[in-house]
Write a protein that holds these residues in place. Structure first.
Motif, PDB file in Angstrom:
ATOM      1  N   GLU A   1      26.848  21.926 -11.326  1.00 50.87           N
ATOM      2  CA  GLU A   1      28.299  22.033 -11.143  1.00 50.87           C
ATOM      3  C   GLU A   1      28.750  23.488 -11.068  1.00 50.87           C
ATOM      4  O   GLU A   1      29.636  23.834 -10.277  1.00 50.87           O
ATOM      5  N   SER A   2      28.126  24.355 -11.846  1.00 48.58           N
ATOM      6  CA  SER A   2      28.484  25.773 -11.833  1.00 48.58           C
ATOM      7  C   SER A   2      28.117  26.423 -10.499  1.00 48.58           C
ATOM      8  O   SER A   2      28.916  27.143  -9.896  1.00 48.58           O
ATOM      9  N   PHE A   3      26.888  26.167 -10.036  1.00 51.41           N
ATOM     10  CA  PHE A   3      26.466  26.756  -8.765  1.00 51.41           C
ATOM     11  C   PHE A   3      27.272  26.169  -7.617  1.00 51.41           C
ATOM     12  O   PHE A   3      27.674  26.896  -6.702  1.00 51.41           O
ATOM     13  N   ALA A   4      27.535  24.875  -7.666  1.00 52.93           N
ATOM     14  CA  ALA A   4      28.353  24.241  -6.631  1.00 52.93           C
ATOM     15  C   ALA A   4      29.742  24.879  -6.593  1.00 52.93           C
ATOM     16  O   ALA A   4      30.287  25.129  -5.511  1.00 52.93           O
ATOM     17  N   ALA A   5      30.306  25.166  -7.749  1.00 47.81           N
ATOM     18  CA  ALA A   5      31.624  25.811  -7.798  1.00 47.81           C
ATOM     19  C   ALA A   5      31.584  27.181  -7.132  1.00 47.81           C
ATOM     20  O   ALA A   5      32.541  27.576  -6.437  1.00 47.81           O
TER      21      ALA A   5
ATOM     22  N   GLN B   1      32.330  23.194   1.476  1.00 47.23           N
ATOM     23  CA  GLN B   1      33.038  22.009   1.001  1.00 47.23           C
ATOM     24  C   GLN B   1      32.423  21.559  -0.334  1.00 47.23           C
ATOM     25  O   GLN B   1      31.235  21.742  -0.582  1.00 47.23           O
ATOM     26  N   ARG B   2      33.258  20.942  -1.178  1.00 48.09           N
ATOM     27  CA  ARG B   2      32.844  20.599  -2.545  1.00 48.09           C
ATOM     28  C   ARG B   2      31.646  19.646  -2.604  1.00 48.09           C
ATOM     29  O   ARG B   2      30.673  19.902  -3.320  1.00 48.09           O
ATOM     30  N   MET B   3      31.695  18.542  -1.886  1.00 53.49           N
ATOM     31  CA  MET B   3      30.612  17.553  -2.008  1.00 53.49           C
ATOM     32  C   MET B   3      29.295  18.084  -1.451  1.00 53.49           C
ATOM     33  O   MET B   3      28.253  17.940  -2.111  1.00 53.49           O
TER      34      MET B   3
ATOM     35  N   ALA C   1      28.370  21.107  -1.439  1.00 49.88           N
ATOM     36  CA  ALA C   1      27.928  22.108  -2.414  1.00 49.88           C
ATOM     37  C   ALA C   1      27.245  21.435  -3.599  1.00 49.88           C
ATOM     38  O   ALA C   1      26.199  21.896  -4.068  1.00 49.88           O
ATOM     39  N   ARG C   2      27.807  20.347  -4.079  1.00 47.66           N
ATOM     40  CA  ARG C   2      27.210  19.631  -5.216  1.00 47.66           C
ATOM     41  C   ARG C   2      25.855  19.042  -4.833  1.00 47.66           C
ATOM     42  O   ARG C   2      24.887  19.124  -5.598  1.00 47.66           O
ATOM     43  N   VAL C   3      25.791  18.425  -3.648  1.00 48.63           N
ATOM     44  CA  VAL C   3      24.531  17.824  -3.196  1.00 48.63           C
ATOM     45  C   VAL C   3      23.470  18.902  -3.008  1.00 48.63           C
ATOM     46  O   VAL C   3      22.323  18.750  -3.446  1.00 48.63           O
ATOM     47  N   PHE C   4      23.844  20.023  -2.400  1.00 48.99           N
ATOM     48  CA  PHE C   4      22.890  21.103  -2.188  1.00 48.99           C
ATOM     49  C   PHE C   4      22.371  21.636  -3.526  1.00 48.99           C
ATOM     50  O   PHE C   4      21.167  21.827  -3.701  1.00 48.99           O
ATOM     51  N   ALA C   5      23.261  21.863  -4.482  1.00 52.92           N
ATOM     52  CA  ALA C   5      22.850  22.372  -5.789  1.00 52.92           C
ATOM     53  C   ALA C   5      21.932  21.380  -6.500  1.00 52.92           C
ATOM     54  O   ALA C   5      20.964  21.779  -7.150  1.00 52.92           O
ATOM     55  N   ALA C   6      22.219  20.086  -6.364  1.00 55.33           N
ATOM     56  CA  ALA C   6      21.356  19.068  -6.987  1.00 55.33           C
ATOM     57  C   ALA C   6      19.969  19.076  -6.356  1.00 55.33           C
ATOM     58  O   ALA C   6      18.954  19.015  -7.061  1.00 55.33           O
ATOM     59  N   LEU C   7      19.896  19.165  -5.033  1.00 50.96           N
ATOM     60  CA  LEU C   7      18.599  19.211  -4.362  1.00 50.96           C
ATOM     61  C   LEU C   7      17.834  20.473  -4.741  1.00 50.96           C
ATOM     62  O   LEU C   7      16.633  20.433  -5.011  1.00 50.96           O
ATOM     63  N   LEU C   8      18.534  21.581  -4.768  1.00 44.04           N
ATOM     64  CA  LEU C   8      17.912  22.863  -5.098  1.00 44.04           C
ATOM     65  C   LEU C   8      17.328  22.845  -6.509  1.00 44.04           C
ATOM     66  O   LEU C   8      16.275  23.432  -6.765  1.00 44.04           O
ATOM     67  N   SER C   9      17.983  22.132  -7.416  1.00 44.87           N
ATOM     68  CA  SER C   9      17.536  22.123  -8.815  1.00 44.87           C
ATOM     69  C   SER C   9      16.509  21.039  -9.125  1.00 44.87           C
ATOM     70  O   SER C   9      15.990  20.978 -10.231  1.00 44.87           O
ATOM     71  N   SER C  10      16.198  20.186  -8.145  1.00 47.35           N
ATOM     72  CA  SER C  10      15.182  19.159  -8.391  1.00 47.35           C
ATOM     73  C   SER C  10      13.793  19.772  -8.221  1.00 47.35           C
ATOM     74  O   SER C  10      13.595  20.649  -7.385  1.00 47.35           O
ATOM     75  N   ASP C  11      12.833  19.324  -9.031  1.00 47.41           N
ATOM     76  CA  ASP C  11      11.497  19.910  -8.980  1.00 47.41           C
ATOM     77  C   ASP C  11      10.855  19.795  -7.604  1.00 47.41           C
ATOM     78  O   ASP C  11      10.210  20.731  -7.150  1.00 47.41           O
TER      79      ASP C  11
ATOM     80  N   SER D   1      26.173  10.596   2.077  1.00 45.32           N
ATOM     81  CA  SER D   1      25.915  10.609   3.510  1.00 45.32           C
ATOM     82  C   SER D   1      26.698  11.721   4.209  1.00 45.32           C
ATOM     83  O   SER D   1      26.147  12.473   5.018  1.00 45.32           O
ATOM     84  N   GLY D   2      27.974  11.835   3.907  1.00 50.60           N
ATOM     85  CA  GLY D   2      28.794  12.878   4.525  1.00 50.60           C
ATOM     86  C   GLY D   2      28.323  14.269   4.151  1.00 50.60           C
ATOM     87  O   GLY D   2      28.265  15.171   4.991  1.00 50.60           O
TER      88      GLY D   2
END
Length: 168
Positions: free
Chosen positions: A23-27, A35-37, A39-49, A70-71
């Motif tokens: 959430e911090s990196f997405a912000a 765009q917010r969503m 950013a959140r998806v990208f940060a989640a993927l980036l942080s997955s092993d 999807s969007g």
């Protein structure tokens, strides 16, 4: 609470700390214009092993709908920041970030700069270099030509630095 792998073993990561990072990196990405969503998806993927998650995993982790995933993935794929891949033997797709995603994203921006430069050249010709508007557009063109040249040199230096730091 620490994350568990598929066999229920502790993987040593605090799920709450990971969520806070995402959430911090997405912000920060949103603040930079993303765009917010996405950013959140990208940060989640980036942080997955593995650097890859399914739509269901993203939805569960981020508590968002399949449509939102999807969007976001569509936007990120258009920006060359993630790719889609099929799980072997399955119809499910996984979405993946690659170690060179920033390089790819910036390299693709280079094509945008080239189009802007061509358009600005037309503007200088149309308005005339001697007019105040023509001079302003010529200066804008010179700026983008400068950035374009610097970006190419910087990307070459990055490749060499990356190879030295992380191996080829």
């Amino acid at each position: 609470m620490t994350e568990k792998d598929d066999a229920g073993r502790d993987v040593g990561r605090d799920a709450e700390a990971v969520s806070k990072f995402v959430e911090s990196f997405a912000a920060q990405l949103v603040e930079a214009g993303m765009q917010r969503m996405p950013a959140r998806v990208f940060a989640a993927l980036l942080s997955s092993d593995e650097g890859a998650l399914t739509s269901a995993e993203l939805g569960e982790q981020l508590r968002i709908s399949p449509a939102a995933v999807s969007g976001a993935v569509r936007y990120l794929a258009q920006q060359h920041m993630v790719s889609r891949e099929r799980e072997p033997g399955s119809r499910r797709e996984r979405y993946r970030v690659h170690s060179g995603q920033w390089y790819e994203a910036l390299t693709n921006r280079e094509a945008v700069l080239k189009r802007w430069e061509a358009s600005l050249r037309e503007g200088v010709t149309s308005l005339g270099e001697a007019t105040p508007a023509g001079r302003r557009i010529a200066e804008t063109l010179a700026f983008f030509e400068f950035i374009d040249g610097e970006l190419a040199a910087m990307m070459e230096r990055w490749r060499a630095h990356r190879d030295r730091t992380f191996g080829p």
